[in-house]
Design an enzyme around this catalytic site. Structure first.
Site, PDB file in Angstrom:
ATOM      1  CB  SER A  38      -0.906   0.020   1.242  1.00 12.27           C
ATOM      2  OG  SER A  38      -1.805  -1.058   1.218  1.00 12.27           O
ATOM      3  CG  LEU A  81       0.683  -2.618  12.882  1.00 14.48           C
ATOM      4  CD1 LEU A  81       2.104  -2.515  13.452  1.00 14.48           C
ATOM      5  CD2 LEU A  81       0.739  -2.675  11.353  1.00 14.48           C
ATOM      6  CB  CYS A 145     -12.995  -6.508  20.872  1.00 12.93           C
ATOM      7  SG  CYS A 145     -12.977  -8.118  20.067  1.00 12.93           S
ATOM      8  N   GLY A 176     -15.432  -7.888  14.759  1.00 14.80           N
ATOM      9  CA  GLY A 176     -14.330  -8.327  15.611  1.00 14.80           C
ATOM     10  C   GLY A 176     -13.344  -9.230  14.899  1.00 14.80           C
ATOM     11  CG  HIS A 238     -17.904  -8.375  20.977  1.00 16.91           C
ATOM     12  ND1 HIS A 238     -18.199  -8.524  19.645  1.00 16.91           N
ATOM     13  CD2 HIS A 238     -16.543  -8.503  21.063  1.00 16.91           C
ATOM     14  CE1 HIS A 238     -17.074  -8.723  18.954  1.00 16.91           C
ATOM     15  NE2 HIS A 238     -16.063  -8.707  19.794  1.00 16.91           N
ATOM     16  CG  ASN A 322     -17.069  -5.430  17.978  1.00 20.79           C
ATOM     17  OD1 ASN A 322     -18.238  -5.022  17.905  1.00 20.79           O
ATOM     18  ND2 ASN A 322     -16.407  -5.864  16.935  1.00 20.79           N
TER      19      ASN A 322
END
Lengths: 348, 348, 348, 348
Positions: A38, A81, A145, A176, A238, A322
């Protein structure tokens, strides 16, 4: 303004960082980092934007850089990441004197890294003093999360009564799993009662967050947690069905009163991302993802269905957003707390 | 052939009776009963057919009758009536010497009414001898749709070890709410953590089914059950996340072995609706509603994710088809057992 | 401030009025009207709130009134009433000197009632002068939810080229059917290619909206429209696949240019609900309900997939938010235009 | 028995071949071919089985082979290969004297390759005589999944009246995109009005299928087709909203009569996969994917909503099962016709 970069800016969490940082009063995004594939492209081309709101104009034309300290002139980075690469890249930034606020799981359980929920364990931020990075460098993480909602509900109960045992069944949203994540053929009109690695994270992360800070680091809280994690066809939010055994065996009514009366230590301190209410009690048939996940711009955790549980003592249902409270929003609040504490250095 | 009628034939459960009775070797449907509004119309007009398979030809033109014994010349009725009316109508049929095989909840907990799962407590059928209806009259019930899967999994464990406590979180399918049932605006992309009355049924019905038969009736099993019930956007198949405390604290491996080795007492007896395997253990990411609910034509209960539970001992996930095993199919198997036992009188 | 009431305030459209009027600079909601069953109760109790955002505080405790002019001291009412009752109630209000801004279909095709889209046919507002209600009384309507998006796309083309024939297939959202609306068992994982009455509305309403105003009223536009309407499992946002035969047979590129260059006559006039862009062209795989329905707070219509059509000439896909642009938001914009024109009388 | 292999056996179409060939009276599956990554593994390990019915026992332990003629001792192969590799592999098999019955698009438009729907253009099978492969070698294809339903509806009308122009909007199921296919985050509660390459296939393939066979090959039918293709959150079943201009401008009633009276030329010939009715007319709110896609075990095409269309003449809605009639089932029926015609050589 503090100059920030986003690591993994084209991914699902990275996009949420971009959305939440739009118009932020303290943080100015000056770098969007992504994979080599990218780098060099305008963000709008590098990114398959999947947020429900349009891409901010400032991000659209920004040229994506590599995820390396020498490619970004920043004071702080938010890391969205993947765990496969987060560990080393985050260390490289900390080593270059950059504050790393990470949503990745790699350093969460490191002894000198805070696993932080600003309303719950702000004192754990002191752990960064044990880190040995060059000036300005540090790593601070937010929990998984599915952990956040659970801990937000447990913390007031742990303080008031002492939590001894927790049983939790999650109904987790698709976002998630990142993008592309779960194939539609696997989940439309279906439920999948397995999420790799999730149950273990839910059993361990809360012990660190709710643990006490001592001279030698964090002493894990003494409680037993058992989790069963399922994926459901929900976009965001969630839902967690929780049963707890509490010291002194309080009733559901006493538990509800504690949760209703709990006040966030951040209240009134002006942190941009802190919601007016960190916890809300919902009545009737809630909490539900589509109705309540966006409360407090996704930062308020909703609790309902509080009842006596004949097996463990008290049971209830928790809902949290989440990708906001459980990921980018939580990290953003961490960074705001770090700035308030004077921990973030503005590099010349 | 035994002449049977269906009470509530136009409803969701009634339609499933029609579908499952198509081509049945023992039962011939000679009457389709519904409300006054429907009586007198051909079934195809009275009924908003929502089954995935086409309406059988024999049913299509059948003129719907009232739900009254004088309107039906039958030996046995299957009742898919709503609880609001089922109680009295079922008594009227029993009082007229008709065997009533009911899916309604009204008489389930009556002391002299069997709450029957043929593989689990066939001996409870003896309770009908305590009933005082005229010759041929009796009432036999099957459990609530969310109870069946749970009990199918618990029974082998109760026999092998003794079940002391059960915590169960359900993810229940939409068809369990009947038709029109849950509005799409409430459930698409959503989860609703509340189903009225469901948790109480799950806490009480298993105790009767797993109870022992004594001279004075059924002695409820001594175990504690706590349920949290949620609705999810799934068409058919209730998923249940179960944790159990068993006497002697066996490991997950021991529990799995017991479940794998358990054999249905109906095996090889030729009951038409009995599946080849009443329980199957599934590996990987199952059990899942879309992949496993139809196993054994909807009569096989699937179990997976068997693990040690640090809080209660052992945990696993159960899946059963709620409108087949959990409703019409379960009732049909009850009736087949009743015929095998010679309990169903063919009226002249 | 203009004092407004909402008729049918507890219904799906009525709730959207409440949400959109929260914080409105010109309109103050002073009355919430609903059926007799609801009258006398606080709004929060009378109403099964299904909006994704929380109920405004001012509405929560407001006591619901009957839908009768004597029960409401207002200058203007927004009507979200069902067609079954809207006709007479709206006339009663107009007869009492109240401006009625209606989303109901009853009076849309009346010769002296504007069927209004402020960006498209603001001149039609002059029709109210033909109405014979007492001072202040008038009825103004907005089109059916599936009509609006279509007309927004057709109007620039009709102006630039002349529309001769239109073929449209809709994929309509669930919220268009109100609440409880479509049963989940009918639509989860499914498509229903039938919506009662919808195709006829789409064939006739655009002719009135795009018609010219003459001394004798609106002269319907001369074009032929054929619609096929389907329901899809989407919460908000009607998608419409449109093919058009235009005079002069312009290419897709010419059509796209006209649509891109079209500017709303409302631009820069400060109407609160008017979006910055009334039409936006989207590239790639859009427009899509979840990605684009909320553009411009639900008031921007999105168009994409503009291509040559070998059968009719040009084809494209239109998306509009059915409960905002297609219902409550459209009505609100109508009212803002009426205020700007000085048509709304503030009663003493 | 004819010994068959499946190419691409682990993919979505390949799995459907395995399911449909279970218990087939004529074809015995003796080889399951897949990519090098899978070759050498038992099928149950190489394959992420996503069919709703369990994997047949005979397939489960079968060792997967490479997709090369030397690795398979077969008379005929069914190809469910991706277009990226299908072209060359299929030629290799034909070159080795194997009959190739392909679902891939690569050779569909080749001048000497039949694009076959057995009920519609069985005479096109004669094209294989033009192919120059060694004895036994040939390639026969079935159309794209969205083409089949359309052509099944058009063919009787083309025969009765002559089709001049067709406008079709599709609402296509997820299984048409293969596995993993469409990410759930892109399609849950959403519609995507773009499917790459699909519209072009729908515009060209029907012309070949409905074309006449002459000495020089297939003369494409003279009609114009315009398609707009969308993806909807449905598991199986492509819904198509079709409008047609027919020679002589028959009414909807005349069109319906032709469709109702049309009889498949395969009727009564005993081809195993041929449904009792190749076309069925459904009333009411159909056809719908969840209710009608499985008619005739997925081989019956359902048509409903037949109405006059003011723009093109007549409009209706067609539904066909995309992975059965539109892929594996269609190919299987092709092979059964080839066997009936004596075209498949049993190699020694």
């Amino acid at each position: 303004m503090i100059r920030v970069g986003i690591l993994g800016a084209t991914g699902a969490v990275g996009q949420t960082f971009v959305r939440l940082l739009d118009g932020h009063p303290t943080f100015e995004v000056v770098a969007l980092g992504a994979s080599e594939r990218s780098a060099g492209k305008p963000y709008r081309e590098a990114c398959n934007w999947t947020q429900d709101q349009p891409m901010p104009d400032w991000a659209s034309g920004e040229i994506v850089t590599a995820c390396a300290p020498e490619a970004m002139d920043v004071d702080l980075v938010f890391s969205g990441l993947d765990a496969g690469v987060a560990g080393e890249i985050e260390k490289a930034f900390a080593g270059a004197g950059v504050a790393v606020v990470s949503n990745a799981r790699n350093h969460r359980m490191d002894a000198d890294v805070p696993l932080l929920i600003p309303e719950i364990n702000p004192d754990h931020l002191a752990l960064v003093e044990r880190q040995t990075w060059p000036e300005g460098g540090m790593i601070v993480t937010n929990p998984n999360c599915s952990t956040v909602g659970l801990v937000m509900a447990l913390a007031p109960l742990h303080e008031a009564f002492g939590v001894e045992a927790v049983h939790v069944v999650t109904l987790q949203a698709l976002s998630g799993a990142g993008y592309p994540g779960v194939p539609s053929l696997d989940i439309l009109g279906n439920v999948v009662p397995y999420i790799g690695g999730e149950e273990a994270k839910m059993a361990s992360e809360p012990l660190k967050i709710l643990g006490g800070l001592s001279a030698s680091g964090v002493e894990p809280a003494e409680m037993t947690i058992s989790a069963q994690c399922t994926r459901v066809p929900v976009i965001d939010g969630h839902t967690e069905c929780v049963s707890v055994r509490l010291a002194g065996a309080p009733s559901a009514a006493e538990v509800e009163q504690v949760l209703r009366e709990w006040r966030s230590p951040l209240a009134g301190r002006g942190l941009h991302t802190a919601p007016e209410a960190a916890i809300q009690i919902v009545d009737g048939t809630g909490p539900q993802p589509r109705r309540h996940a966006s409360a407090g711009n996704g930062m308020t955790v909703s609790i309902g269905q509080i009842q006596d549980c004949p097996v463990l003592g008290v049971k209830f249902v928790v809902l949290s957003h989440n990708t906001v409270r459980g990921a980018a929003g939580g990290a953003l609040l961490n960074a705001e707390l770090m700035v308030e504490r004077g921990l973030v250095r503005q590099r010349p």
